[in-house]
Motif scaffolding. Structure first.
Motif, PDB file in Angstrom:
ATOM      1  N   GLU A   1       0.833  -1.209   0.000  1.00 14.76           N
ATOM      2  CA  GLU A   1       0.000   0.000   0.000  1.00 14.76           C
ATOM      3  C   GLU A   1       0.868   1.261   0.000  1.00 14.76           C
ATOM      4  O   GLU A   1       0.581   2.220  -0.716  1.00 14.76           O
ATOM      5  CB  GLU A   1      -0.920   0.018   1.223  1.00 14.76           C
ATOM      6  N   LEU A   2       1.920   1.257   0.818  1.00 13.56           N
ATOM      7  CA  LEU A   2       2.797   2.435   0.892  1.00 13.56           C
ATOM      8  C   LEU A   2       3.531   2.659  -0.428  1.00 13.56           C
ATOM      9  O   LEU A   2       3.639   3.788  -0.900  1.00 13.56           O
ATOM     10  CB  LEU A   2       3.791   2.294   2.045  1.00 13.56           C
ATOM     11  N   ARG A   3       4.031   1.588  -1.032  1.00 16.52           N
ATOM     12  CA  ARG A   3       4.712   1.737  -2.331  1.00 16.52           C
ATOM     13  C   ARG A   3       3.742   2.205  -3.395  1.00 16.52           C
ATOM     14  O   ARG A   3       4.065   3.034  -4.242  1.00 16.52           O
ATOM     15  CB  ARG A   3       5.349   0.427  -2.772  1.00 16.52           C
ATOM     16  N   GLY A   4       2.512   1.676  -3.359  1.00 18.88           N
ATOM     17  CA  GLY A   4       1.484   2.125  -4.283  1.00 18.88           C
ATOM     18  C   GLY A   4       1.180   3.601  -4.108  1.00 18.88           C
ATOM     19  O   GLY A   4       0.999   4.338  -5.080  1.00 18.88           O
TER      20      GLY A   4
ATOM     21  N   GLN B   1      -2.800   5.534   8.510  1.00 22.09           N
ATOM     22  CA  GLN B   1      -2.304   6.093   9.766  1.00 22.09           C
ATOM     23  C   GLN B   1      -0.822   6.422   9.667  1.00 22.09           C
ATOM     24  O   GLN B   1      -0.382   7.470  10.143  1.00 22.09           O
ATOM     25  CB  GLN B   1      -2.555   5.121  10.924  1.00 22.09           C
ATOM     26  N   LEU B   2      -0.053   5.545   9.059  1.00 19.42           N
ATOM     27  CA  LEU B   2       1.380   5.794   8.905  1.00 19.42           C
ATOM     28  C   LEU B   2       1.637   7.028   8.045  1.00 19.42           C
ATOM     29  O   LEU B   2       2.504   7.843   8.363  1.00 19.42           O
ATOM     30  CB  LEU B   2       2.082   4.576   8.304  1.00 19.42           C
ATOM     31  N   LEU B   3       0.888   7.185   6.962  1.00 23.78           N
ATOM     32  CA  LEU B   3       1.074   8.340   6.080  1.00 23.78           C
ATOM     33  C   LEU B   3       0.656   9.641   6.752  1.00 23.78           C
ATOM     34  O   LEU B   3       1.218  10.700   6.472  1.00 23.78           O
ATOM     35  CB  LEU B   3       0.290   8.164   4.776  1.00 23.78           C
ATOM     36  N   GLN B   4      -0.319   9.581   7.622  1.00 25.30           N
ATOM     37  CA  GLN B   4      -0.809  10.780   8.283  1.00 25.30           C
ATOM     38  C   GLN B   4       0.023  11.155   9.501  1.00 25.30           C
ATOM     39  O   GLN B   4      -0.095  12.261  10.006  1.00 25.30           O
ATOM     40  CB  GLN B   4      -2.285  10.615   8.655  1.00 25.30           C
TER      41      GLN B   4
ATOM     42  N   HIS C   1      10.050  -0.020  10.118  1.00 29.00           N
ATOM     43  CA  HIS C   1      10.628  -0.873   9.070  1.00 29.00           C
ATOM     44  C   HIS C   1      10.174  -0.471   7.663  1.00 29.00           C
ATOM     45  O   HIS C   1      10.729  -0.942   6.681  1.00 29.00           O
ATOM     46  CB  HIS C   1      10.381  -2.358   9.344  1.00 29.00           C
ATOM     47  N   HIS C   2       9.202   0.431   7.568  1.00 27.75           N
ATOM     48  CA  HIS C   2       8.786   0.969   6.267  1.00 27.75           C
ATOM     49  C   HIS C   2       9.267   2.414   6.109  1.00 27.75           C
ATOM     50  O   HIS C   2       8.711   3.174   5.313  1.00 27.75           O
ATOM     51  CB  HIS C   2       7.267   0.924   6.118  1.00 27.75           C
ATOM     52  N   ALA C   3      10.302   2.794   6.842  1.00 29.19           N
ATOM     53  CA  ALA C   3      10.749   4.191   6.874  1.00 29.19           C
ATOM     54  C   ALA C   3      11.109   4.735   5.499  1.00 29.19           C
ATOM     55  O   ALA C   3      10.810   5.891   5.195  1.00 29.19           O
ATOM     56  CB  ALA C   3      11.930   4.341   7.829  1.00 29.19           C
ATOM     57  N   THR C   4      11.715   3.935   4.634  1.00 24.87           N
ATOM     58  CA  THR C   4      12.110   4.419   3.311  1.00 24.87           C
ATOM     59  C   THR C   4      10.891   4.868   2.506  1.00 24.87           C
ATOM     60  O   THR C   4      10.870   5.972   1.964  1.00 24.87           O
ATOM     61  CB  THR C   4      12.877   3.326   2.533  1.00 24.87           C
ATOM     62  N   ASP C   5       9.870   4.015   2.456  1.00 22.64           N
ATOM     63  CA  ASP C   5       8.648   4.372   1.729  1.00 22.64           C
ATOM     64  C   ASP C   5       7.921   5.521   2.423  1.00 22.64           C
ATOM     65  O   ASP C   5       7.385   6.409   1.762  1.00 22.64           O
ATOM     66  CB  ASP C   5       7.718   3.164   1.600  1.00 22.64           C
ATOM     67  N   LEU C   6       7.894   5.512   3.741  1.00 28.15           N
ATOM     68  CA  LEU C   6       7.223   6.589   4.486  1.00 28.15           C
ATOM     69  C   LEU C   6       7.909   7.926   4.263  1.00 28.15           C
ATOM     70  O   LEU C   6       7.241   8.947   4.054  1.00 28.15           O
ATOM     71  CB  LEU C   6       7.178   6.263   5.977  1.00 28.15           C
ATOM     72  N   ASP C   7       9.228   7.946   4.298  1.00 27.20           N
ATOM     73  CA  ASP C   7       9.965   9.192   4.070  1.00 27.20           C
ATOM     74  C   ASP C   7       9.701   9.733   2.669  1.00 27.20           C
ATOM     75  O   ASP C   7       9.492  10.927   2.479  1.00 27.20           O
ATOM     76  CB  ASP C   7      11.464   8.981   4.271  1.00 27.20           C
ATOM     77  N   ARG C   8       9.695   8.860   1.678  1.00 24.44           N
ATOM     78  CA  ARG C   8       9.435   9.282   0.293  1.00 24.44           C
ATOM     79  C   ARG C   8       8.005   9.817   0.161  1.00 24.44           C
ATOM     80  O   ARG C   8       7.783  10.838  -0.483  1.00 24.44           O
ATOM     81  CB  ARG C   8       9.671   8.104  -0.663  1.00 24.44           C
ATOM     82  N   ALA C   9       7.049   9.141   0.782  1.00 28.66           N
ATOM     83  CA  ALA C   9       5.662   9.606   0.742  1.00 28.66           C
ATOM     84  C   ALA C   9       5.530  10.961   1.417  1.00 28.66           C
ATOM     85  O   ALA C   9       4.853  11.859   0.904  1.00 28.66           O
ATOM     86  CB  ALA C   9       4.740   8.582   1.407  1.00 28.66           C
ATOM     87  N   GLN C  10       6.187  11.137   2.558  1.00 26.70           N
ATOM     88  CA  GLN C  10       6.127  12.421   3.267  1.00 26.70           C
ATOM     89  C   GLN C  10       6.724  13.547   2.421  1.00 26.70           C
ATOM     90  O   GLN C  10       6.193  14.658   2.405  1.00 26.70           O
ATOM     91  CB  GLN C  10       6.837  12.337   4.625  1.00 26.70           C
ATOM     92  N   GLU C  11       7.820  13.264   1.717  1.00 22.48           N
ATOM     93  CA  GLU C  11       8.411  14.267   0.813  1.00 22.48           C
ATOM     94  C   GLU C  11       7.393  14.695  -0.240  1.00 22.48           C
ATOM     95  O   GLU C  11       7.249  15.885  -0.526  1.00 22.48           O
ATOM     96  CB  GLU C  11       9.638  13.690   0.089  1.00 22.48           C
ATOM     97  N   LEU C  12       6.694  13.725  -0.800  1.00 24.88           N
ATOM     98  CA  LEU C  12       5.695  14.034  -1.825  1.00 24.88           C
ATOM     99  C   LEU C  12       4.510  14.792  -1.240  1.00 24.88           C
ATOM    100  O   LEU C  12       4.019  15.750  -1.835  1.00 24.88           O
ATOM    101  CB  LEU C  12       5.213  12.737  -2.495  1.00 24.88           C
ATOM    102  N   LEU C  13       4.046  14.391  -0.069  1.00 27.80           N
ATOM    103  CA  LEU C  13       2.882  15.035   0.551  1.00 27.80           C
ATOM    104  C   LEU C  13       3.163  16.481   0.951  1.00 27.80           C
ATOM    105  O   LEU C  13       2.244  17.297   1.009  1.00 27.80           O
ATOM    106  CB  LEU C  13       2.427  14.230   1.774  1.00 27.80           C
ATOM    107  N   LYS C  14       4.427  16.824   1.196  1.00 28.15           N
ATOM    108  CA  LYS C  14       4.787  18.182   1.623  1.00 28.15           C
ATOM    109  C   LYS C  14       4.903  19.167   0.454  1.00 28.15           C
ATOM    110  O   LYS C  14       5.090  20.358   0.675  1.00 28.15           O
ATOM    111  CB  LYS C  14       6.108  18.152   2.388  1.00 28.15           C
ATOM    112  N   ARG C  15       4.766  18.697  -0.750  1.00 25.71           N
ATOM    113  CA  ARG C  15       4.858  19.589  -1.907  1.00 25.71           C
ATOM    114  C   ARG C  15       3.655  20.534  -1.942  1.00 25.71           C
ATOM    115  O   ARG C  15       2.684  20.366  -1.209  1.00 25.71           O
ATOM    116  CB  ARG C  15       4.927  18.773  -3.200  1.00 25.71           C
ATOM    117  N   GLU C  16       3.725  21.515  -2.834  1.00 25.58           N
ATOM    118  CA  GLU C  16       2.671  22.522  -2.952  1.00 25.58           C
ATOM    119  C   GLU C  16       1.487  21.975  -3.732  1.00 25.58           C
ATOM    120  O   GLU C  16       1.332  22.234  -4.924  1.00 25.58           O
ATOM    121  CB  GLU C  16       3.224  23.781  -3.644  1.00 25.58           C
ATOM    122  N   TRP C  17       0.663  21.190  -3.041  1.00 31.50           N
ATOM    123  CA  TRP C  17      -0.541  20.654  -3.636  1.00 31.50           C
ATOM    124  C   TRP C  17      -1.481  20.215  -2.547  1.00 31.50           C
ATOM    125  O   TRP C  17      -1.117  20.174  -1.375  1.00 31.50           O
ATOM    126  CB  TRP C  17      -0.247  19.561  -4.637  1.00 31.50           C
ATOM    127  N   ASP C  18      -2.708  19.900  -2.921  1.00 25.87           N
ATOM    128  CA  ASP C  18      -3.737  19.496  -1.974  1.00 25.87           C
ATOM    129  C   ASP C  18      -3.966  17.993  -2.116  1.00 25.87           C
ATOM    130  O   ASP C  18      -4.510  17.542  -3.128  1.00 25.87           O
ATOM    131  CB  ASP C  18      -5.029  20.274  -2.270  1.00 25.87           C
TER     132      ASP C  18
END
Length: 129
Positions: free
Chosen positions: A12-15, A42-45, A53-70
């Motif tokens: 789910e996180l990679r998706g 919950q992890l993404l929020q 143990h999913h820190a790599t995918d979580l960090d990448r998702a957080q980088e994307l979520l912090k961009r200038e978009w809704d």
């Protein structure tokens, strides 16, 4: 995408990461990310992946979520998104890696129409006491 053997949460996180990147690259700036894993939602929020143990995918998702978009991240039962369920089942038999389709499978088009119309299967949830 076929990741090989992995946990549902990792899939789910990679998706989510791949989908967010595709949406960003396509120029979408108002996105609703629906996941059928409450744990992945919950992890993404959360704001701290720490030593998860999913820190790599979580960090990448957080980088994307912090961009200038809704982007809204919501949990949806599998029955609520038949397109995603269809593609996930196709991923199980595909070779490893990400696969892009230039032409949609006719069955996918049927499920897309089903989703657009707001149709879904009922789901029985038992409340154990």
């Amino acid at each position: 995408m076929n990741l090989g053997a992995c946990s549902i949460t990792r899939a789910e996180l990679r998706g989510a990461v791949e989908g967010l990147q595709l949406a960003w690259d396509a120029g979408f700036r108002h996105v609703r990310l629906e996941l059928d894993s409450a744990c992945a939602c919950q992890l993404l929020q959360s704001t701290d992946s720490g030593e998860h143990h999913h820190a790599t995918d979580l960090d990448r998702a957080q980088e994307l979520l912090k961009r200038e978009w809704d982007v809204s991240v919501t949990h949806i039962y599998r029955e609520g998104n038949k397109c995603a369920d269809f593609l996930a089942s196709r991923g199980h038999v595909a070779p490893l890696g990400l696969h892009m389709f230039s032409v949609a499978d006719p069955m996918f088009c049927n499920w897309l129409l089903y989703n657009v119309q707001g149709l879904s299967e009922s789901r029985m949830v038992l409340n154990e006491r």
